[in-house]
Every structure is written in C-alpha cells, then in structure tokens.
Design a protein around this motif. Structure first.
Motif, PDB file in Angstrom:
ATOM      1  N   CYS A  67       0.411  -1.038  -0.354  1.00  0.00           N
ATOM      2  CA  CYS A  67      -0.320  -0.369  -0.347  1.00  0.00           C
ATOM      3  C   CYS A  67       0.910   1.121   0.111  1.00  0.00           C
ATOM      4  CB  CYS A  67      -1.147  -0.282   1.210  1.00  0.00           C
ATOM      5  SG  CYS A  67      -0.153  -0.077   3.194  1.00  0.00           S
ATOM      6  N   GLY A  68       2.025   1.129   0.340  1.00  0.00           N
ATOM      7  CA  GLY A  68       3.579   2.347  -0.037  1.00  0.00           C
ATOM      8  C   GLY A  68       3.154   3.080   1.107  1.00  0.00           C
ATOM      9  N   ALA A  69       2.000   2.488   2.642  1.00  0.00           N
ATOM     10  CA  ALA A  69       2.092   3.239   3.394  1.00  0.00           C
ATOM     11  C   ALA A  69       3.907   3.394   4.700  1.00  0.00           C
ATOM     12  CB  ALA A  69       1.629   3.267   4.374  1.00  0.00           C
ATOM     13  N   LEU A  70       4.097   4.375   5.021  1.00  0.00           N
ATOM     14  CA  LEU A  70       5.358   4.113   5.812  1.00  0.00           C
ATOM     15  C   LEU A  70       5.814   3.617   6.789  1.00  0.00           C
ATOM     16  CD1 LEU A  70       8.163   5.924   5.910  1.00  0.00           C
ATOM     17  CD2 LEU A  70       7.300   7.489   7.400  1.00  0.00           C
ATOM     18  N   LEU A  71       6.906   2.458   6.888  1.00  0.00           N
ATOM     19  CA  LEU A  71       7.126   1.266   7.122  1.00  0.00           C
ATOM     20  C   LEU A  71       7.858   1.686   8.455  1.00  0.00           C
ATOM     21  CD1 LEU A  71       7.563  -2.172   6.061  1.00  0.00           C
ATOM     22  CD2 LEU A  71       5.838  -1.237   6.788  1.00  0.00           C
ATOM     23  N   TYR A  72       9.091   2.455   8.309  1.00  0.00           N
ATOM     24  CA  TYR A  72      10.255   3.064   9.167  1.00  0.00           C
ATOM     25  C   TYR A  72      10.612   3.525   8.503  1.00  0.00           C
ATOM     26  CZ  TYR A  72      13.544  -0.306   8.559  1.00  0.00           C
ATOM     27  OH  TYR A  72      14.625  -0.770   8.520  1.00  0.00           O
ATOM     28  N   ARG A  73      11.436   4.781   9.305  1.00  0.00           N
ATOM     29  CA  ARG A  73      12.204   5.974   8.885  1.00  0.00           C
ATOM     30  C   ARG A  73      13.615   5.320   9.484  1.00  0.00           C
ATOM     31  NH1 ARG A  73      11.870  12.152   8.743  1.00  0.00           N
ATOM     32  NH2 ARG A  73      10.634  11.427  10.745  1.00  0.00           N
ATOM     33  N   GLN A  74      14.677   5.588   9.340  1.00  0.00           N
ATOM     34  CA  GLN A  74      15.781   5.468   9.479  1.00  0.00           C
ATOM     35  C   GLN A  74      16.095   7.635   9.928  1.00  0.00           C
ATOM     36  OE1 GLN A  74      17.307   1.987  11.461  1.00  0.00           O
ATOM     37  NE2 GLN A  74      18.928   2.385  11.315  1.00  0.00           N
ATOM     38  N   VAL A  75      16.136   7.700  10.911  1.00  0.00           N
ATOM     39  CA  VAL A  75      16.037   9.388  11.190  1.00  0.00           C
ATOM     40  C   VAL A  75      17.644   9.232  11.671  1.00  0.00           C
ATOM     41  CG1 VAL A  75      15.798  11.390  12.747  1.00  0.00           C
ATOM     42  CG2 VAL A  75      14.095   9.915  12.130  1.00  0.00           C
ATOM     43  N   PRO A  76      18.774  10.165  10.805  1.00  0.00           N
ATOM     44  CA  PRO A  76      20.053   9.511  11.720  1.00  0.00           C
ATOM     45  C   PRO A  76      20.243  10.460  12.847  1.00  0.00           C
ATOM     46  CG  PRO A  76      19.831  10.544   9.423  1.00  0.00           C
ATOM     47  CD  PRO A  76      18.789  10.268   9.976  1.00  0.00           C
ATOM     48  N   ASN A  77      21.098   9.380  14.211  1.00  0.00           N
ATOM     49  CA  ASN A  77      20.801  10.190  15.522  1.00  0.00           C
ATOM     50  C   ASN A  77      19.483  10.467  15.313  1.00  0.00           C
ATOM     51  OD1 ASN A  77      23.474   9.102  15.613  1.00  0.00           O
ATOM     52  ND2 ASN A  77      23.706  11.285  14.774  1.00  0.00           N
ATOM     53  N   GLY A  78      18.839   9.421  15.606  1.00  0.00           N
ATOM     54  CA  GLY A  78      17.373   9.921  15.687  1.00  0.00           C
ATOM     55  C   GLY A  78      16.974  10.252  16.870  1.00  0.00           C
ATOM     56  N   LEU A  79      17.768   9.424  18.341  1.00  0.00           N
ATOM     57  CA  LEU A  79      17.523   9.125  19.781  1.00  0.00           C
ATOM     58  C   LEU A  79      17.539  10.300  20.473  1.00  0.00           C
ATOM     59  CD1 LEU A  79      16.378   6.133  21.512  1.00  0.00           C
ATOM     60  CD2 LEU A  79      18.187   7.101  22.714  1.00  0.00           C
ATOM     61  N   GLU A  80      19.139  10.754  20.035  1.00  0.00           N
ATOM     62  CA  GLU A  80      19.298  11.449  19.823  1.00  0.00           C
ATOM     63  C   GLU A  80      19.162  13.403  19.981  1.00  0.00           C
ATOM     64  OE1 GLU A  80      20.805   9.492  19.288  1.00  0.00           O
ATOM     65  OE2 GLU A  80      22.868   8.134  20.681  1.00  0.00           O
ATOM     66  N   ARG A  81      18.015  13.116  18.640  1.00  0.00           N
ATOM     67  CA  ARG A  81      17.719  14.472  18.351  1.00  0.00           C
ATOM     68  C   ARG A  81      16.734  14.112  18.818  1.00  0.00           C
ATOM     69  NH1 ARG A  81      16.668  15.000  11.870  1.00  0.00           N
ATOM     70  NH2 ARG A  81      18.820  14.174  11.662  1.00  0.00           N
ATOM     71  N   SER A  82      16.048  13.155  19.156  1.00  0.00           N
ATOM     72  CA  SER A  82      14.361  13.523  20.104  1.00  0.00           C
ATOM     73  C   SER A  82      14.889  13.966  21.515  1.00  0.00           C
ATOM     74  CB  SER A  82      13.429  12.500  20.373  1.00  0.00           C
ATOM     75  OG  SER A  82      13.198  11.476  18.955  1.00  0.00           O
ATOM     76  N   LEU A  83      15.811  13.695  21.555  1.00  0.00           N
ATOM     77  CA  LEU A  83      16.765  13.797  23.175  1.00  0.00           C
ATOM     78  C   LEU A  83      16.528  15.539  23.731  1.00  0.00           C
ATOM     79  CD1 LEU A  83      17.310  11.986  25.839  1.00  0.00           C
ATOM     80  CD2 LEU A  83      19.041  11.674  25.523  1.00  0.00           C
TER      81      LEU A  83
END
Ligand SMILES: [Zn+2]
Length: 206
Positions: free
Chosen positions: A36-52
C-alpha cells in the motif's frame, strides 16, 4: 510490531497489515510498504539523540511559556496580564468548569506528560538502560499525544486578539513566543521519534 533475528526481520504494515521482510537501510532512508506504500519505518540519523535534544528544548520552552504572561491587554489606562494557567483559572471562575479542565489538560497536562515521559524513556535508553515500564508508558504517550492541542489554543488566542483589537490594545507577552516555539518543537519531536528505533534500542538495552 516486529520480529527480529540477525538474518530475518519482519515488519507488519500498520495500514494494510501485510507482514513483510524489511532490509536494514542506512540512516535517512524510508522503507515503504510493498502493497500500500505506507511508511513502514524511517531510519532517522541519530534519531534518539535528536529527540532527546528536542525534548530538553521543549521542557525549557514549556517552563518559559508558563512563567511569563501570554498576553497583556491595555484599555482605559489599565493593564491586564494573563498566563496560560490563569486562563484556565479565569474560565473556572467564569462558571465554565468543563472548558477550564479542557484547557488545563490540552495545553498544560498533556504537553507536560509528553515531554516528561519522553525524557524518562530516552535518557536511560541513550545509555543502554531499559527504563522500567517502557512498553506501557511509550504506548500511553503515543495515544495521548493527539490530546496536546497547543495549536488550537493558539488559534483561539489569535481570534480573541482580533476581536479585542477594537476595545483594547493587545500586547504579546514573552510566553507567546515560547508558546509558538514549543508548538514547532513538539511537532519536530513527534516526527523524529520513530517507534521502530525506540523498540530497537530497547531490545539492545539491559
Ligand atoms: Zn501496507
């Protein structure tokens, strides 16, 4: 939901339920559902650190947005200032208890819970420690997030400002700028925190 072994990784599409094998991708790329083309996941660079970093910024902005007046009204030589919490109190005193509670929940309690909960989860995860209650808390945070309605409140402030413009001089307070910045910070936080990477970190944590 995912099952993970070194050689095989299965991920169910949240939109169409198709279970599919997904590749490991380098940070920055998106993986979409084959059907269906929905986003399964996205590997955000340093996602956790960025969110923090965004969560810490959010806490500071939240404190500023509540410590200073949002708006001041000047009419006939008198100046009336109002903070976010005093708005809820004024509604309560004006016999609008339901509205007062709604404002308190959507502009104060839910954003605060969102920020505090995110920090509680991410700080230990970053150091490889799985915080107690991670599963239920993370699920709760994800379901509670839509209830933070800062932008709706901002819109109502703008409407009031336009309407009151003829009767009084409206002076934007320092908290209003912090409030607007907080809206963008929370939106960025929500976009950067990918559930898949949270669970992946949790799996590797002690
Ligand atoms: Zn799908």
């Amino acid at each position: 939901m995912h099952v993970s072994t070194p050689s095989l990784r299965l991920l169910a599409c949240q939109d169409c339920d198709l279970l599919q094998r997904v590749p490991s991708v380098r940070p920055g790329l998106r993986v979409r559902c084959r059907r269906c083309g929905a986003l399964l996941y996205r590997q955000v660079p340093n996602g956790l650190e960025r969110s923090l970093a965004l969560a810490v910024t959010g806490v500071i902005l939240f404190a500023l947005a509540n410590a200073f007046p949002l708006l001041a009204l000047r009419a006939q030589g008198q100046v009336l200032e109002g903070t976010l919490l005093s708005t809820a109190r004024a509604l309560w005193q004006a016999d609008r208890p339901l509205l007062a509670i709604l404002v308190l929940l959507t502009t104060f309690l839910f954003p605060l819970l969102d920020l505090a909960g995110t920090l509680y989860l991410l700080l230990p995860l970053r150091h490889g420690v799985r915080p107690p209650g991670l599963g239920p808390l993370y699920r709760f945070l994800r379901s509670a997030r839509p209830w933070g309605m800062l932008e709706v409140f901002l819109l109502s402030i703008l409407v009031a400002v336009v309407k009151l413009g003829e009767l009084a001089t409206v002076i934007p307070g320092p908290a209003l700028y912090a409030f607007v910045a907080l809206i963008f910070t929370l939106a960025a936080l929500s976009a950067s925190l990918d559930p898949y990477s949270v669970w992946q970190r949790a799996e590797g944590a002690a």
